[in-house]
Motif scaffolding. Structure first.
Motif, PDB file in Angstrom:
ATOM      1  N   ILE A 100      34.852  56.357  47.103  1.00  0.00           N
ATOM      2  CA  ILE A 100      33.928  55.664  46.200  1.00  0.00           C
ATOM      3  C   ILE A 100      34.619  54.486  45.536  1.00  0.00           C
ATOM      4  N   ASN A 101      35.819  54.720  45.000  1.00  0.00           N
ATOM      5  CA  ASN A 101      36.528  53.650  44.309  1.00  0.00           C
ATOM      6  C   ASN A 101      36.849  52.485  45.246  1.00  0.00           C
ATOM      7  N   ALA A 102      37.292  52.810  46.462  1.00  0.00           N
ATOM      8  CA  ALA A 102      37.569  51.755  47.439  1.00  0.00           C
ATOM      9  C   ALA A 102      36.306  50.974  47.762  1.00  0.00           C
ATOM     10  N   ALA A 103      35.196  51.677  47.891  1.00  0.00           N
ATOM     11  CA  ALA A 103      33.932  51.014  48.201  1.00  0.00           C
ATOM     12  C   ALA A 103      33.461  50.138  47.048  1.00  0.00           C
ATOM     13  N   LEU A 104      33.606  50.635  45.823  1.00  0.00           N
ATOM     14  CA  LEU A 104      33.165  49.855  44.664  1.00  0.00           C
ATOM     15  C   LEU A 104      33.997  48.584  44.490  1.00  0.00           C
ATOM     16  N   GLY A 105      35.249  48.601  44.925  1.00  0.00           N
ATOM     17  CA  GLY A 105      36.046  47.378  44.883  1.00  0.00           C
ATOM     18  C   GLY A 105      35.444  46.274  45.723  1.00  0.00           C
ATOM     19  N   PHE A 106      34.732  46.655  46.766  1.00  0.00           N
ATOM     20  CA  PHE A 106      33.980  45.694  47.589  1.00  0.00           C
ATOM     21  C   PHE A 106      32.583  45.464  47.030  1.00  0.00           C
ATOM     22  N   LEU A 107      31.885  46.537  46.720  1.00  0.00           N
ATOM     23  CA  LEU A 107      30.471  46.455  46.345  1.00  0.00           C
ATOM     24  C   LEU A 107      30.262  45.925  44.933  1.00  0.00           C
ATOM     25  N   GLU A 108      31.185  46.229  44.034  1.00  0.00           N
ATOM     26  CA  GLU A 108      31.060  45.859  42.622  1.00  0.00           C
ATOM     27  C   GLU A 108      32.333  45.121  42.171  1.00  0.00           C
ATOM     28  N   PRO A 109      32.658  43.995  42.780  1.00  0.00           N
ATOM     29  CA  PRO A 109      33.918  43.310  42.471  1.00  0.00           C
ATOM     30  C   PRO A 109      33.973  42.750  41.064  1.00  0.00           C
ATOM     31  N   VAL A 110      32.832  42.685  40.390  1.00  0.00           N
ATOM     32  CA  VAL A 110      32.797  42.201  39.012  1.00  0.00           C
ATOM     33  C   VAL A 110      33.370  43.208  38.034  1.00  0.00           C
ATOM     34  N   ALA A 111      33.698  44.406  38.503  1.00  0.00           N
ATOM     35  CA  ALA A 111      34.129  45.457  37.591  1.00  0.00           C
ATOM     36  C   ALA A 111      35.444  46.112  37.979  1.00  0.00           C
ATOM     37  N   MET A 435      35.875  40.143  36.494  1.00  0.00           N
ATOM     38  CA  MET A 435      36.549  40.263  37.780  1.00  0.00           C
ATOM     39  C   MET A 435      38.061  40.338  37.644  1.00  0.00           C
ATOM     40  N   GLY A 436      38.601  39.945  36.497  1.00  0.00           N
ATOM     41  CA  GLY A 436      40.039  40.004  36.308  1.00  0.00           C
ATOM     42  C   GLY A 436      40.642  38.667  35.950  1.00  0.00           C
ATOM     43  N   SER A 437      41.848  38.436  36.441  1.00  0.00           N
ATOM     44  CA  SER A 437      42.674  37.294  36.034  1.00  0.00           C
ATOM     45  C   SER A 437      42.242  35.966  36.641  1.00  0.00           C
ATOM     46  N   GLY A 438      41.372  36.004  37.656  1.00  0.00           N
ATOM     47  CA  GLY A 438      41.026  34.798  38.400  1.00  0.00           C
ATOM     48  C   GLY A 438      41.918  34.570  39.607  1.00  0.00           C
ATOM     49  N   LEU A 439      42.975  35.365  39.748  1.00  0.00           N
ATOM     50  CA  LEU A 439      43.958  35.172  40.809  1.00  0.00           C
ATOM     51  C   LEU A 439      43.762  36.185  41.926  1.00  0.00           C
ATOM     52  N   ALA A 440      43.532  35.694  43.137  1.00  0.00           N
ATOM     53  CA  ALA A 440      43.351  36.521  44.325  1.00  0.00           C
ATOM     54  C   ALA A 440      44.469  36.184  45.311  1.00  0.00           C
ATOM     55  N   LEU A 448      43.772  38.289  50.608  1.00  0.00           N
ATOM     56  CA  LEU A 448      43.853  39.730  50.808  1.00  0.00           C
ATOM     57  C   LEU A 448      42.568  40.433  50.377  1.00  0.00           C
ATOM     58  N   GLY A 449      41.642  39.689  49.769  1.00  0.00           N
ATOM     59  CA  GLY A 449      40.309  40.242  49.510  1.00  0.00           C
ATOM     60  C   GLY A 449      40.093  40.861  48.155  1.00  0.00           C
ATOM     61  N   PHE A 450      41.067  40.770  47.242  1.00  0.00           N
ATOM     62  CA  PHE A 450      40.907  41.371  45.920  1.00  0.00           C
ATOM     63  C   PHE A 450      41.501  40.443  44.859  1.00  0.00           C
ATOM     64  N   MET A 451      41.147  40.722  43.604  1.00  0.00           N
ATOM     65  CA  MET A 451      41.641  39.948  42.472  1.00  0.00           C
ATOM     66  C   MET A 451      42.505  40.831  41.588  1.00  0.00           C
ATOM     67  N   PHE A 452      43.541  40.240  41.004  1.00  0.00           N
ATOM     68  CA  PHE A 452      44.394  40.966  40.078  1.00  0.00           C
ATOM     69  C   PHE A 452      43.716  41.137  38.720  1.00  0.00           C
ATOM     70  N   GLN A 453      44.023  42.250  38.086  1.00  0.00           N
ATOM     71  CA  GLN A 453      43.548  42.520  36.730  1.00  0.00           C
ATOM     72  C   GLN A 453      44.182  41.561  35.725  1.00  0.00           C
ATOM     73  N   ASP A 454      43.569  41.495  34.540  1.00  0.00           N
ATOM     74  CA  ASP A 454      44.128  40.710  33.439  1.00  0.00           C
ATOM     75  C   ASP A 454      44.388  41.597  32.219  1.00  0.00           C
ATOM     76  N   ARG A 455      44.851  42.814  32.473  1.00  0.00           N
ATOM     77  CA  ARG A 455      45.110  43.761  31.395  1.00  0.00           C
ATOM     78  C   ARG A 455      46.180  43.282  30.428  1.00  0.00           C
ATOM     79  N   GLY A 456      47.077  42.408  30.893  1.00  0.00           N
ATOM     80  CA  GLY A 456      48.133  41.919  30.021  1.00  0.00           C
ATOM     81  C   GLY A 456      47.610  41.201  28.798  1.00  0.00           C
ATOM     82  N   GLU A 457      46.355  40.748  28.854  1.00  0.00           N
ATOM     83  CA  GLU A 457      45.749  40.123  27.679  1.00  0.00           C
ATOM     84  C   GLU A 457      45.760  41.050  26.470  1.00  0.00           C
ATOM     85  N   LEU A 458      45.807  42.350  26.703  1.00  0.00           N
ATOM     86  CA  LEU A 458      45.693  43.321  25.628  1.00  0.00           C
ATOM     87  C   LEU A 458      46.997  43.574  24.881  1.00  0.00           C
TER      88      LEU A 458
END
Length: 609
Positions: A100-111, A435-440, A448-458
């Motif tokens: 499910i998680n792998a699929a949501l990374g494709f299906l729901e990339p905004v999250a 979607m994250g940091s803006g960096l793919a 590679l088809g994915f975006m990096f998180q921006d958790r460091g903002e916290l």
């Protein structure tokens, strides 16, 4: 100083793209003069309520789904189907959760996606206990506090760009969970998802909405991002994001998932993908290295626990905000919410004040416990909750809230899945802000088809703060799974995604079910509240009494009474989170069934069989 609060992994629905990119992240903040928010169109359906049901509360949008063998509740129909299919192929609930998680990374990339972090609470039917998993990554070891401060905007780390990127923890969380609880071969879990990425799927309404707005925020460039071509190639190849109902495919992510399926976790952390990530950051001027990736390990952790009117509620401790859910419930337990009445001003007043009290402790104490110890036992105690509850005035908002003085001894996708063996999984995963940091990243020729998180903002940047940035440190995290046990049996694997809304939402679900007797779907469909304006773990101070946002379904009489108490009320802003829940019901004869509920505010469905 402009205000920043930490909202959902998906920006609040009412925030226009220009407002989202402004330095403030609070939905109550005003847009800058240079980027005014466009006027919202008139609602042609204003004043129209929902249809009537023959049973259940009138505000309930659909029935809880029931099954005897397994269940899945996710934010996208195709992800729920993949979870059920994995269970039917003989997989465990963890196998289904990974798929499910792998699929949501494709299906729901905004999250979410494999560039982010993951957490899990699960019921282990063999041990008959709740088990916790912390899959959050640390900051790059080559990024110093001095360098991080040099990238700050108005004293805080920016929302996007390389300085916000930590090691992605999700893939290792999958691997660690599969090693302990998986039944299907690793490849058999991931390869069907890779095929789905390559074939494509229609984009639903809410995801299409956020995808367009996320990309628009990145494109405006108010906060510089070191590289922008890869994300456009993945999610806006024709110059625009896919519209509602259009088929979208991400073959780049499919190829990456195939590499992980074949090479296992090391393909990502200590192999060809890690090499590509290091080369990418070296090219754009970032800090992540293969050594940072290879050093990452998921942690199995002991959940924290409280009891709310006979129900054991579990959460994850710092570096997450799971303790805030417990604190809100512990304070609310000091009041007779049931007699106050469902959606009454008295009940919502107490709940919101409990949140304000809990969040001041959150801002003061919560951080990576490898660097700074949070006094969890004291903050989670009933004695402390009783002390804090005495501060709440029944007729008036507290003017100011302070954190407790500890003794001196010391955005996001969420889903639930359960299997026929009795394992129940509460899983949450996020790239943080949209979607994250803006960096793919790319491999030198293709994304590679994915975006990096921006958790460091916290991270905070103030010396002496428990959450101050440090190399190799995990930032404060907003994402938290929820779990509840009743009479020694697992009761609910549940969660409410959405930044600071998560502990507020989790507490509301528990209160709706325990105090007001709602079943899972009604508990999620009920109107919600969210309070903004508390102090934050990045160092921002509270803003007076803040703003209490209420959904439109809250009775007008309740709103009027809350205003009379001194609350500043905000309009519904779309930031009330995204809920999923699977409840286990014990039936005569000893056989259980699962009741699955999903969020009517999102695109997903719940399925049980």
């Amino acid at each position: 100083m402009r205000r920043r609060t930490f909202l959902s992994a998906l920006p609040a629905g009412a925030l226009a793209a220009t407002a989202v990119q402004a330095r403030q992240s609070s939905p109550t903040a005003k847009p800058t003069e240079a980027a005014p928010a466009p006027a919202r169109p008139a609602d042609p359906y204003a004043g129209v309520g929902i249809g009537d049901r023959v049973t259940g509360p009138k505000f309930m949008g659909r029935s809880t789904v029931w099954g005897a063998n397994g269940a899945a509740a996710t934010a996208h129909p195709a992800a729920s189907l993949i979870g059920i299919d994995t269970l039917r192929r003989g997989g465990s609930a963890i196998d289904a959760a990974i798929a499910i998680n792998a699929a949501l990374g494709f299906l729901e990339p905004v999250a979410n996606g494999i560039g982010g972090d993951a957490y899990c609470l699960l019921w282990d039917p063999k041990q008959k206990t709740v088990v916790g998993l912390n899959g959050s990554g640390a900051s790059p070891r080559g990024l110093s506090l001095e360098t991080a401060r040099s990238k700050a905007i108005e004293g805080y780390l920016p929302r996007y760009g390389a300085v916000t990127v930590n090691v992605p923890g999700t893939v290792d969380a999958w691997w660690s969970a599969h090693q302990r609880y998986g039944k299907l071969p690793w490849k058999d879990v991931l390869l069907p998802v890779a095929e789905l990425c390559e074939q494509g799927a229609p984009v639903p309404q809410v995801i299409a909405y956020y995808l367009e707005r996320n990309m628009a925020v990145f494109d405006r460039g108010v906060i510089p991002i070191e590289e922008n071509d890869n994300r456009k190639r993945i999610w806006a190849a024709g110059g625009a994001t896919p519209k509602v109902g259009e088929v979208f495919a991400n073959p780049y992510l499919g190829r990456t998932l195939r590499m992980i399926a074949e090479g296992r976790r090391d393909a990502f952390y200590d192999g060809p993908i890690a090499d590509s990530i290091e080369a990418y950051f070296k090219r754009i001027g970032g800090w992540m290295t293969r050594a940072d990736m290879a050093a990452h390990r998921t942690e199995w952790v002991e959940p924290i626990q409280t009891n709310y009117r006979g129900v054991d509620v579990f959460g994850l401790g710092p570096n997450t905000q799971g303790l805030s859910t417990n604190q809100i419930l512990n304070i609310c337990e000091q009041f007779d919410l049931k007699s106050m009445g469902f959606q009454s001003a008295a009940s919502l007043h107490v709940q919101a004040e409990a949140k304000r009290l809990a969040f001041e402790d959150r801002a003061r104490w919560f951080a990576d416990d490898r660097f700074s110890k949070t006094p969890v036992e004291w903050l989670n105690s009933k004695a402390y909750a009783a002390e804090r509850a005495r501060l709440i005035r029944p007729d008036r908002v507290m003017d100011r809230v302070m954190p407790g003085d500890a003794p001196h001894h010391g955005d996001t996708t969420y889903f639930s899945v359960a299997d026929s063996d009795g394992m129940m999984v509460s899983w949450i995963q996020s790239n943080y802000r949209g979607m994250g940091s803006g960096l793919a990243p790319d491999n030198g020729s293709e994304p590679l088809g994915f975006m990096f998180q921006d958790r460091g903002e916290l991270f905070a940047l103030s010396d002496g703060h428990p959450n101050v940035y440090a190399p190799g440190k995990r930032p404060f995290q907003t994402i938290i799974p929820g779990f509840a046990v009743k009479d020694g049996e697992p009761w609910m694997a549940f969660g409410v995604m959405g930044g600071a809304m998560q502990p507020q939402g989790q507490a509301q679900i528990i209160i709706n079910m325990v105090d007001y007797g709602l079943e899972p779907q009604a508990a999620g469909d009920a109107p919600r509240w969210q309070h903004y304006g508390s102090s934050e773990p990045t160092g921002q101070a509270q803003e007076g009494t803040g703003v209490l946002h209420l959904e439109s379904g809250v009775p007008e009489a309740t709103k009027a009474q809350l205003r009379a108490m001194g609350w500043t009320l905000g309009e519904p802003d779309g930031g009330f989170g995204g809920y999923q829940n699977i409840m286990k019901q014990m039936n005569p004869g000893g056989r259980w069934t699962y009741g699955a509920a999903t969020e009517m505010r999102k695109d997903g469905i719940a399925i049980a069989y």
